[in-house]
Each structure stands twice: as C-alpha cells, then as structure tokens.
Motif scaffolding. Structure first.
Motif, PDB file in Angstrom:
ATOM      1  N   LEU A   1      -4.849   1.088  17.308  1.00  0.00           N
ATOM      2  CA  LEU A   1      -4.290  -0.251  17.480  1.00  0.00           C
ATOM      3  C   LEU A   1      -3.126  -0.148  18.454  1.00  0.00           C
ATOM      4  O   LEU A   1      -2.198   0.615  18.249  1.00  0.00           O
ATOM      5  N   GLY A   2      -3.202  -0.950  19.513  1.00  0.00           N
ATOM      6  CA  GLY A   2      -2.153  -0.900  20.524  1.00  0.00           C
ATOM      7  C   GLY A   2      -0.896  -1.619  20.102  1.00  0.00           C
ATOM      8  O   GLY A   2       0.159  -1.430  20.685  1.00  0.00           O
ATOM      9  N   SER A   3      -1.007  -2.482  19.109  1.00  0.00           N
ATOM     10  CA  SER A   3       0.194  -3.159  18.623  1.00  0.00           C
ATOM     11  C   SER A   3       0.140  -3.211  17.109  1.00  0.00           C
ATOM     12  O   SER A   3      -0.925  -3.340  16.519  1.00  0.00           O
ATOM     13  N   LEU A   4       1.292  -3.082  16.515  1.00  0.00           N
ATOM     14  CA  LEU A   4       1.373  -3.118  15.062  1.00  0.00           C
ATOM     15  C   LEU A   4       2.101  -4.403  14.707  1.00  0.00           C
ATOM     16  O   LEU A   4       3.254  -4.395  14.310  1.00  0.00           O
ATOM     17  N   HIS A   5       1.396  -5.513  14.889  1.00  0.00           N
ATOM     18  CA  HIS A   5       2.058  -6.804  14.821  1.00  0.00           C
ATOM     19  C   HIS A   5       2.190  -7.309  13.391  1.00  0.00           C
ATOM     20  O   HIS A   5       3.117  -8.032  13.073  1.00  0.00           O
ATOM     21  N   HIS A   6       1.266  -6.902  12.543  1.00  0.00           N
ATOM     22  CA  HIS A   6       1.253  -7.456  11.192  1.00  0.00           C
ATOM     23  C   HIS A   6       1.862  -6.478  10.201  1.00  0.00           C
ATOM     24  O   HIS A   6       2.152  -5.337  10.531  1.00  0.00           O
ATOM     25  N   ASP A   7       2.035  -6.960   8.981  1.00  0.00           N
ATOM     26  CA  ASP A   7       2.765  -6.157   7.997  1.00  0.00           C
ATOM     27  C   ASP A   7       1.862  -5.210   7.215  1.00  0.00           C
ATOM     28  O   ASP A   7       2.226  -4.079   6.941  1.00  0.00           O
ATOM     29  N   TYR A   8       0.700  -5.711   6.809  1.00  0.00           N
ATOM     30  CA  TYR A   8      -0.189  -4.881   5.994  1.00  0.00           C
ATOM     31  C   TYR A   8      -1.570  -4.853   6.644  1.00  0.00           C
ATOM     32  O   TYR A   8      -1.999  -5.847   7.219  1.00  0.00           O
ATOM     33  N   TYR A   9      -2.219  -3.733   6.514  1.00  0.00           N
ATOM     34  CA  TYR A   9      -3.570  -3.621   7.051  1.00  0.00           C
ATOM     35  C   TYR A   9      -4.505  -3.112   5.953  1.00  0.00           C
ATOM     36  O   TYR A   9      -4.082  -2.375   5.057  1.00  0.00           O
ATOM     37  N   LEU A  10      -5.734  -3.519   6.063  1.00  0.00           N
ATOM     38  CA  LEU A  10      -6.749  -3.085   5.111  1.00  0.00           C
ATOM     39  C   LEU A  10      -7.959  -2.604   5.896  1.00  0.00           C
ATOM     40  O   LEU A  10      -8.403  -3.269   6.833  1.00  0.00           O
ATOM     41  N   LEU A  11      -8.453  -1.445   5.519  1.00  0.00           N
ATOM     42  CA  LEU A  11      -9.626  -0.896   6.200  1.00  0.00           C
ATOM     43  C   LEU A  11     -10.710  -0.659   5.163  1.00  0.00           C
ATOM     44  O   LEU A  11     -10.491   0.058   4.186  1.00  0.00           O
ATOM     45  N   ASP A  12     -11.833  -1.306   5.337  1.00  0.00           N
ATOM     46  CA  ASP A  12     -12.972  -1.118   4.430  1.00  0.00           C
ATOM     47  C   ASP A  12     -14.070  -0.361   5.171  1.00  0.00           C
ATOM     48  O   ASP A  12     -14.514  -0.795   6.231  1.00  0.00           O
ATOM     49  N   LEU A  13     -14.487   0.745   4.593  1.00  0.00           N
ATOM     50  CA  LEU A  13     -15.544   1.536   5.229  1.00  0.00           C
ATOM     51  C   LEU A  13     -16.747   1.617   4.322  1.00  0.00           C
ATOM     52  O   LEU A  13     -16.618   1.710   3.106  1.00  0.00           O
ATOM     53  N   ARG A  14     -17.903   1.592   4.919  1.00  0.00           N
ATOM     54  CA  ARG A  14     -19.141   1.865   4.182  1.00  0.00           C
ATOM     55  C   ARG A  14     -19.942   2.871   4.985  1.00  0.00           C
ATOM     56  O   ARG A  14     -19.839   2.901   6.215  1.00  0.00           O
ATOM     57  N   LEU A  15     -20.730   3.651   4.270  1.00  0.00           N
ATOM     58  CA  LEU A  15     -21.615   4.592   4.950  1.00  0.00           C
ATOM     59  C   LEU A  15     -23.048   4.193   4.601  1.00  0.00           C
ATOM     60  O   LEU A  15     -23.625   4.695   3.648  1.00  0.00           O
TER      61      LEU A  15
ATOM     62  N   MET B   1     -11.742  -4.306   9.394  1.00  0.00           N
ATOM     63  CA  MET B   1     -10.301  -4.249   9.281  1.00  0.00           C
ATOM     64  C   MET B   1      -9.726  -5.647   9.099  1.00  0.00           C
ATOM     65  O   MET B   1     -10.201  -6.598   9.732  1.00  0.00           O
ATOM     66  N   ALA B   2      -8.745  -5.733   8.222  1.00  0.00           N
ATOM     67  CA  ALA B   2      -8.102  -7.021   7.984  1.00  0.00           C
ATOM     68  C   ALA B   2      -6.599  -6.836   7.983  1.00  0.00           C
ATOM     69  O   ALA B   2      -6.112  -5.713   7.864  1.00  0.00           O
ATOM     70  N   TYR B   3      -5.878  -7.920   8.119  1.00  0.00           N
ATOM     71  CA  TYR B   3      -4.418  -7.823   8.063  1.00  0.00           C
ATOM     72  C   TYR B   3      -3.861  -8.918   7.171  1.00  0.00           C
ATOM     73  O   TYR B   3      -4.555  -9.875   6.815  1.00  0.00           O
ATOM     74  N   ARG B   4      -2.602  -8.747   6.828  1.00  0.00           N
ATOM     75  CA  ARG B   4      -1.925  -9.711   5.963  1.00  0.00           C
ATOM     76  C   ARG B   4      -0.461  -9.607   6.334  1.00  0.00           C
ATOM     77  O   ARG B   4       0.017  -8.548   6.746  1.00  0.00           O
ATOM     78  N   ASP B   5       0.246 -10.695   6.225  1.00  0.00           N
ATOM     79  CA  ASP B   5       1.674 -10.643   6.525  1.00  0.00           C
ATOM     80  C   ASP B   5       2.470 -10.884   5.276  1.00  0.00           C
ATOM     81  O   ASP B   5       1.938 -11.309   4.249  1.00  0.00           O
ATOM     82  N   LYS B   6       3.745 -10.613   5.370  1.00  0.00           N
ATOM     83  CA  LYS B   6       4.635 -10.846   4.222  1.00  0.00           C
ATOM     84  C   LYS B   6       4.611 -12.323   3.898  1.00  0.00           C
ATOM     85  O   LYS B   6       4.628 -13.165   4.785  1.00  0.00           O
ATOM     86  N   GLY B   7       4.595 -12.634   2.616  1.00  0.00           N
ATOM     87  CA  GLY B   7       4.575 -14.032   2.221  1.00  0.00           C
ATOM     88  C   GLY B   7       3.170 -14.533   1.984  1.00  0.00           C
ATOM     89  O   GLY B   7       2.979 -15.538   1.305  1.00  0.00           O
ATOM     90  N   ASP B   8       2.171 -13.835   2.527  1.00  0.00           N
ATOM     91  CA  ASP B   8       0.790 -14.218   2.228  1.00  0.00           C
ATOM     92  C   ASP B   8       0.451 -13.809   0.808  1.00  0.00           C
ATOM     93  O   ASP B   8       1.080 -12.925   0.234  1.00  0.00           O
ATOM     94  N   LYS B   9      -0.583 -14.467   0.274  1.00  0.00           N
ATOM     95  CA  LYS B   9      -1.022 -14.085  -1.068  1.00  0.00           C
ATOM     96  C   LYS B   9      -1.713 -12.722  -1.012  1.00  0.00           C
ATOM     97  O   LYS B   9      -2.178 -12.303   0.045  1.00  0.00           O
TER      98      LYS B   9
END
Lengths: 429, 545
Positions: free
Chosen positions: B185-199, B138-146
C-alpha cells in the motif's frame, strides 16, 4: 537496559527480583537485568546462580578454578538417596495444573477482582494466584502452553523407561517432581518453554491485548511510541511474562542458604530459564528488502517462532547432556564433577540421580515399565532389552487394519486406502 | 566559464566554509542516528481462522470487535469439507498494552508479506515449488466507525510460487518455505485494515492441489516508522528553502554578467532544480489526502535527481577537457552521445517502476515478479539499466582520464604561457581537481556506508547507553551529504565578481605585458590549489596598476 521498564504488575516481579538480589548478590542481579534485552539474552551469558568469582562470561571460568573449589569440600556432597520421604519436600503442587481448568478460565473475563477461578486452581502458589488475577486473560494461554509442554514431554520420552506420565492431581507430574532429577529438570524447562511459545503466539494473533511494545526508546506514552518506532517482537513479552509467572513460585520462598531446598530452588530457576531460552534460541530470522524499486537499501527483519517440536528436540538434547550440580555452603550451585564443562544458561541442571523407573513405586512416582510395548529388534532405549529392564517380554500376534497410501487434500480431507497387516506386539513383563 | 568563486576565495575562507559544511554533514548523520528510530518496523500477525458457513465472499470476517467471526481451532479444521470455509483473517494493527492501536498517516506505507507454516506429514508431501492461489480481499475502517463497518478497499485472486524445502524430514517439523510478498500500500490513509484470505481448491484446474497441511499463516506487516518520517521530513523542510535561496542567488549572479550563461552554469541550475524537486516536502500532503501514488512520485523524484547528477558530472568533465576554447559556446546538444546512456538507463528504470508501482495503484496485490513473463520483462529492464550504467561509467572514466592527460600536458607547457592564459588554465585545473576530490569523497562515503550497513546487519553499538540507529543514520547522512555537496557546488562554482573587471581585454593585455618581465618568477610559483588565490590576487593587483 534500565530503559526496559516493567509496567504494572512487573513491579511485583521487580520486588521479587530485589529479594533475589539479597540472596544472590549484586553481580547476579546485574546479569539478570541485562537478560531481557533483545539479542543479548540469546548469547550464553553466565547463569546467575553459579558460585564463581566473576559472573561475566562462562569462558572466564577455567576448570582449574572449579576444581579447587570442589576439591576443598569434597565430602560435603550428600550421598544420593533413592528414597526421600514426601513430607520433607516443599513442592507437592505444580502450576501446570492450569491445564485442567482451562475450559473454565476461558469463560468469564471480568478482568481482575477476586475471581474464584484463580483461587480454585490448586497448583498455583500465592504469587502466581495474584498474577493469575491480574492477567486473567493470559491464563488460557498459560494452560495451553503447559499442555503443549506436557504433550511434548510425553512425545520425547515415549520410548524411555520414564514416559512422562501425568497424575490426576494438583502435582500433575506426580511425586516424581519431588526428586531433583534430570526428569524434573526437563519438565520444568519444557513447561516454561511451552508458556513462552504459547503467550508469544497469542500476542501475535491479537488474543492478548496487553502484549507490550518492547521498544522503550520513547516510553512516555504508548501511542506515540508505536507511531514513532513501531512495536518490537512479542517473543520478549512472552519471555518476560513467563519469567514473572513461572519463577514467582520459586522466588517467594526463602530457604536457609546452602540448604537442599535452596539448591532445588536455584535448580528450578535455572531450568526454567533454560526452557525460556530454548524458545528464543530456536527462532529464525527472516528479512525482506524493500528499498527503492525493491532493492536491499532498506531491509526489515523479524523473528519467526519455531514449531514446538523443534524446541522439544533441543531440550531433549539438553536433557541428555544435563549437568549434575550440588549446592555449596554459600548458597550457590557448583558442578559435582569438575571434569565437566561449565554449564551455560541454556543447559539443564539436576541435583540428584534419577530413581529406578523399572519398577512401580507410587511413592516415588515411578509407574514401572510393566505392560509397555517395546521394539524387539532395537538396541536403543525402546528396545525390549533395555525398556523391560531385563525382565523379558510377552509377544502377541495381531492383525491390524490401518490407513495406508494416504493423500492429503487441502484443507480438510485425507484420502486413504485401508490395508491390513499382521505384526508381533511385544510388551514388557 | 571563467573565474569562479572557488579560485578567488582565500585559503582561510575556504577552510571555514568547508568546515561548516562538514559540521552540518556530521549533524545530519547524528540526527538520523540518535533521534530517528529505525526506518521501518515489522508487525507480525497470526491469521485467525474464521469459519464461513456458506460461500459468503461478500461478507467481511474479522476476529476482534463486535460481530466477530466464529474462530476455528486446529481440530475444527479437520472436520470441514470445503477449503473455502476457512477464511484467514488479519485485523491490523494488533492491540498492545491494553489499547486498540490504529495506524497513523505518519507511517506512510504498508507492505504485507505472508509466511506459511506447513507441517511435514508423510501423507501430505509438498513439491519443492508449489503454486498457491490466494483469494485476497482487503477492507478498511476509520476511527469512529462501527466495529462491523468495513469498507471495501481492494480484492484480487493472486497466484504465487511457494518454495518449500526441508533438511531433516521429521513429523511435527515445518517446511522452511520462502516468504510470499502479498501487497504494497503506497499510502496508509485509514486507521484499521482487514485482510481476508482464502485458499480455494478446484480439482479441474488443479488449483491449490499441491498444498500440504497448512497449520498457520503469518502476515508480516512492514510500515515506515512515524518517527523516521518526521525526522526525514524535517530534514527536507530545512534543505528545501536553503537550496532554493542559494539557487536564486546563483542565478542572479549569473545574470549580472554581460554574457549568456555558460553550459556548466545551466547544468548547475538544472541540478539545483532537480534537488529542489527531491527536497520538496510533498509528504505533508499525505497527512491530509489519500495519495497512493506517493512511492511512484518518490521514485521518479529520485530518478530525476540521479539523472541530472550523472549528466552534470559528464558535462563537467567535458567542459574541462581544455581542447576547445571558451569562444564557441557549447550546448547540451554536443553531449548527446554521452548522455544517451544516462537517458536510456533512467527510462528503463522508469518503465520498470511504472509497470510495478503503477499497476499497484489499481491493485495493491499485484507484483510484476509473479509471472515468468513479467519477471523476465522486469529483469530485462533492470539489466538494460545496469548496462547503460556500465557504459556511462566507462565514458566518464575515459573522459576523466583524458582530462588528466590534458592537465599534465598543459602543466608542462604552463611556464611558457602568458600570464592570463596561465591563470585561466590554472583555474580550470584547480576547479576540476576540487570537484574530483569532493565527488570522490562523497561517492566513497556513500559506498562505504552502504557496505558497512550490510555487513553489520543494520545495528551498531559503541556504548551500552548510546544506541545508534545505523540505517537511519546512513539514510539521513547520505541525504544530507548530497544536499551539502550540491550546495557547495552552486556556491563555489558561481561566477566571481572579483575576477571579472569591466574590460576583459584590458587585463589580458596587461597580463601579457607583465608576463614578459616576470616569467622567471611565475615559473617558480607552485601549482598547488591553495596558492592559486594569491596568484590571482597578484594578477588583479597588476590590473589595477
């Protein structure tokens, strides 16, 4: 209801709805506006285009009222004709033609403008062309939906005399669409269902950015709306978009009230709606508890779209139980045989009997069953007796090599052995 | 404890007070139902299948924005030769209405649930129970980030059980598989989230060998609605100062007496404190800071509140047994046997919560229910809590039954008592009955509301145009109710000035005198609660005389 605002282009659809109101009267329009509301359109509300004193609930019509209506004008039904000259018919093209240029449409997404793409697709009507330009990014998905619909149609009718064969022209389904038969009813429904399915799916993988938040509690600005109450289901968006796009071609023409063309128009609208509703009818609701310590004091539910095969099977059932109707002088549809039950909005309707699909008749669009493989032991529709229309069949002994004892391995390989077996292939004379 | 405000309030004043409380209760319910949206909503995302040419486990794969991954179609998938080459990517939230949405901190939390679409094939049969191993990142990104500036948030390799059944086995149909809870997630602090899954597949350890043909993976992302948080927080911010003020008033009143506070008064203060802790609008801090431990704090706050409420009921019933007299001061220690059930229940729930939510602070993909040991442990704690709740209620009903027995024996002997003694007992009985009634009404309404909510699937309609969010109404209504309940208890059960003259002995003497003369009249007096105030006023009058 009124809060469900149509935005942007929906005003265009709204204009068409106004036109429809003029045709069909106020009760029908009321029903129409109610329909997109979540949950309520799943319920069998009365179809709008039926001649009925009250259009509230189908349970209100008894067969007796119906019998009196049709008994009054029994001779008004025209005899079913086997052949209708093509020139008389209004719809030589089909929007499903979007299937073909799909690859092109994916390319340039310069958003609206008078892109030649939409103009080049032959099957589109004027209104659809406009919508195509407005929603250019939706078109690949509309095409994909249409393709899925046709594929499903071919799968469902693989052992019928008519096997949903397509033509390489703008009509896609061939001249068969000119006859207001059960088959035309099915193709309209399955096409509309394909588009709802495909657009709703595209919304969920983020390919379409214009999918709306369907909740209209706080419509002033979207950002607040999304933070305030979240976004609803995309199925509703798919439903509304399809309603706008597929139905527009029926609604942009006005025909003389009570004419056969108008009957066809009503029939198509009804069957499109039945197809759209089939997708909604087949969704499953799944819920998750997430209260304190995972208890069910807090529970959230969502809709799960069914695989398209399931929707196809459902529509096939509706095809088997389709109701024959006719258009009356007031410009409404009514059941031909009053002994049958009132159809609901989920049922398919047709105006005329199917032509004979046994023999090849290109003017009608029938390919005939010559050369079709059949099953000698079956007593069903795929049995040689029925499929070959009593003409008999040829038998050929062949040995085929095929995969057997296969074992699938995630993700991408299937381990098989090759077996060969001899079998008789029967084909219709 | 003698002479609470409740007894000295005239019938009219009590009626006014109670109706004000009922009105505020109704408004709490309506605020939840009419203003607040549903407590939570679900956003359904379909996995984009990204192509990973090598085994780039450090790279982030995302389907939208600059530097997006190469997307695979269903046909492409068949040509691959390694399962690790498919990355199921979810980029949250999804765009809507031609806007790129971002999560707001008002949305508080995020729960991720996976749903597998597995097509039935004769070649790819699936067992009823299959273990799925998921490599999740899981990764996150905020507004203004590339667009490509994804920052690492968490990762884990998780094994979940997938239960798939099928009624009619037809090609093209999907198995109906159970949902797989993936993360919280107990807090939703960031703006965007990314979830990468592999099997990933490994033949030696039989990892993912039983999987069928997975056509699609859906992620259902459930978050609290910002509107609900806002309404909820404003309720908290309103109740917080009110309860604090009433507690200060109460404690002042107790300290004005020339005696140490009685046990019940202490209990009332504890109860008020725990409610204040629950009311404290700590959630405002989540708008500024990343506080993933917020759900744990929330559970602890709720646990402390329930523990103090349950203990209060026990002590209240015990103090109204009317066996020992008010001379010897009882302490909390006398109730240790009764309270141990509450303590054990709360501690076991707390341990369970720490095991689940505490570990989730470290690894949001963790769930105690996944391993059989963990789920047995969790079940053990929950059963322990349930057993102690059962014991507690047995205790409580036994004590209440005892109180009622005592009340009936006392009532039969009331006419033969001296006036002051009678007043004392009448007061005790009245206080007890009032609390019993209030508690039963509150508990009954909570239970009925909960059942109605479950039966009606959370949606109620009275009119086409009035849409009542029943779940929200239930939550805010119940929350408001217990606040109002405790507010009323603190007010009504605080010591009254009126009935506490300087010389306590004096009144007893006078009352005793009076009772000799007026025994007949007293016996005619009804024992109904509303009449008590007139009775006490009569007693006061004689005292003044």
């Amino acid at each position: 209801m009124a809060r469900l605002k149509m935005q942007g282009c929906w005003s265009l659809v709204a204009l068409l709805v106004v036109a429809l109101i003029l045709i069909q009267g106020v009760e029908g329009a009321k029903e129409k506006r109610k329909r997109p509301k979540k949950n309520t359109f799943i319920v069998n509300s009365a179809p709008i285009n039926f001649s009925a004193p009250v259009s509230e609930a189908p349970a209100l019509f008894t067969s007796t009222t119906y019998a009196s209506v049709s008994a009054a004008t029994p001779s008004a039904t025209p005899p079913t004709t086997a052949f209708v000259p093509q020139s008389m018919l209004p719809q030589p093209t089909n929007w499903m033609n979007l299937v073909e240029p799909e690859a092109e449409v994916v390319g340039p997404l310069n958003g609206g403008g008078d892109t030649p793409l939409c103009a080049n697709v032959v099957g589109l009507s004027a209104g659809q062309r406009k919508l195509c330009q407005l929603y250019l990014d939706h078109m690949p998905w509309v095409g994909r939906g249409a393709r899925a619909g046709i594929a499903e149609c071919q799968w469902q009718f693989r052992d019928h005399r008519w096997n949903c064969s397509t033509f390489q022209d703008a009509s896609v389904m061939g001249p068969i669409h000119n006859i207001a038969s059960r088959e035309a009813a099915f193709t309209h429904a399955v096409g509309a269902a394909g588009v709802v399915h495909s657009v709703a799916r595209a919304c969920r993988d983020g390919s379409l950015s214009s999918c709306g938040c369907s909740r209209a509690r706080r419509p002033r600005d979207l950002r607040r709306d999304w933070i305030w109450g979240g976004c609803g289901d995309n199925l509703e968006y798919g439903y509304k978009f399809t309603q706008g796009f597929v139905d527009v071609r029926e609604r942009e023409k006005t025909h003389k009230r009570g004419s056969r063309e108008q009957g066809r128009q009503l029939m198509n609208l009804h069957n499109n709606e039945a197809g759209r509703r089939a997708v909604i009818k087949k969704t499953k609701v799944t819920c998750k508890c997430h209260g304190v310590s995972g208890s069910c004091s807090l529970i959230t539910c969502w809709h799960q779209i069914a695989p398209f095969r399931e929707i196809g099977d459902y529509l096939k059932d509706k095809y088997d139980g389709a109701t024959e109707v006719r258009v009356n002088k007031r410009g409404r549809l009514q059941i031909k045989d009053p002994r049958f039950n009132m159809p609901t909005a989920n049922d398919l309707l047709y105006l005329s009997e199917s032509p004979n699909y046994c023999v090849k008749n290109l003017a009608l669009g029938s390919m005939g069953t010559y050369g079709r493989p059949c099953n000698r032991t079956s007593h069903g529709l795929d049995g040689c007796n029925l499929l070959c229309c009593g003409r008999g069949y040829n038998t050929q002994k062949t040995t085929i090599r095929e995969r057997c004892d296969c074992k699938f391995h995630w993700c991408c390989s299937v381990e098989c052995r090759t077996c060969s077996r001899t079998l008789d292939i029967h084909t219709c004379k | 404890m003698a002479g609470a405000i409740l007894e000295n309030l005239s019938g009219r004043k009590l009626l006014v007070l109670v109706s004000i409380l009922i009105i505020s209760q109704i408004s709490c319910f309506l605020i939840g139902g009419l203003i607040a949206p549903n407590p939570s909503s679900a956003d359904i995302a379909l996995a984009s299948k990204c192509y990973d040419s090598g085994n780039n486990t450090d790279k982030w794969f995302y389907p939208r924005g600059k530097g997006q991954c190469h997307l695979l179609t269903q046909d492409d998938m068949k040509k691959l030769h390694m399962a690790n080459q498919i990355v199921f990517a979810f980029q949250l939230p999804l765009p809507r209405d031609n806007m790129i949405l971002d999560y707001s901190r008002w949305q508080q939390n995020l729960i991720g649930v996976l749903q597998f679409d597995i097509e039935y094939h004769e070649e790819a049969l699936m067992a009823e129970k299959t273990l799925v191993t998921i490599d999740a990142k899981m990764a996150y990104r905020d507004k203004g980030d590339k667009d490509d500036d994804w920052k690492y948030y968490a990762s884990s390799r998780e094994t979940r059980t997938l239960e798939c059944t099928m009624k009619e086995k037809k090609a093209g149909y999907y198995y109906s598989c159970s949902i797989v809870p993936l993360f919280e997630l107990g807090s939703l602090h960031h703006d965007y989230y990314l979830l990468d899954l592999r099997l990933p597949v490994d033949d030696r350890s039989k990892m993912n060998n039983g999987l069928g043909q997975i056509v699609d993976i859906w992620l259902v992302a459930i978050n609290q609605n910002g509107g609900f948080t806002k309404v909820w927080l404003s309720l908290k911010t309103t109740f917080f100062p009110i309860i604090v003020a009433i507690m200060i008033w109460f404690w002042n009143r107790v300290h004005q007496l020339n005696r140490p506070p009685a046990l019940l008064e202490q209990m009332l203060l504890y109860l008020g404190c725990s409610l204040t802790f629950l009311n404290m609008p700590l959630e405002y801090l989540t708008l500024m800071f990343d506080m993933p431990y917020m759900p744990l704090i929330g559970d602890i706050r709720q646990g402390i509140f329930y523990a103090s409420l349950l203990s209060f009921w026990l002590v209240f019933a015990g103090e109204h047994l009317m066996i020992q007299e008010n001379e010897n001061h009882s302490t909390l220690r006398a109730y240790w046997k009764h309270l141990s059930a509450v303590v054990i229940g709360c501690i076991s729930l707390f341990v369970f919560d720490v095991c689940e939510r505490g570990v989730q602070l470290k690894n949001p993909f963790y769930s105690i229910w996944v391993t059989s040991f963990g789920s047995n442990l969790a079940l053990g704690f929950i059963i322990l809590a349930g057993v102690s709740a059962g014991i507690y209620f047995l205790f409580l009903t036994y004590m209440i039954w005892q109180v009622f027995c005592n009340i009936s024996t006392k009532r039969s002997s009331l006419p033969s008592m001296s006036g002051a003694r009678r007043l004392h007992y009448e007061g005790v009985i009245y206080r007890f009955k009032f609390l019993m009634l209030a508690t039963l009404v509150c508990a009954g309404m909570t239970v009925v509301g909960f059942i109605l909510g479950q039966v009606s699937e959370g949606r109620w309609k009275w009119d086409e145009d009035i849409e009542l969010e029943y779940t929200s109404a239930f939550f805010s209504g119940v929350y408001g109710m217990w606040n109002i309940y405790i507010f009323a208890l603190i007010v009504l059960y605080s010591p009254s000035h009126k009935q506490w003259p300087q010389d306590a002995a004096n009144i007893f003497a006078i009352a005793d005198q009076q009772s000799m003369n007026e025994e007949i009249e007293f016996s005619r007096l009804p024992t109904e609660p509303s009449e008590i105030s007139s009775l006490t006023s009569f007693a006061r009058k004689t005292a003044v005389d």
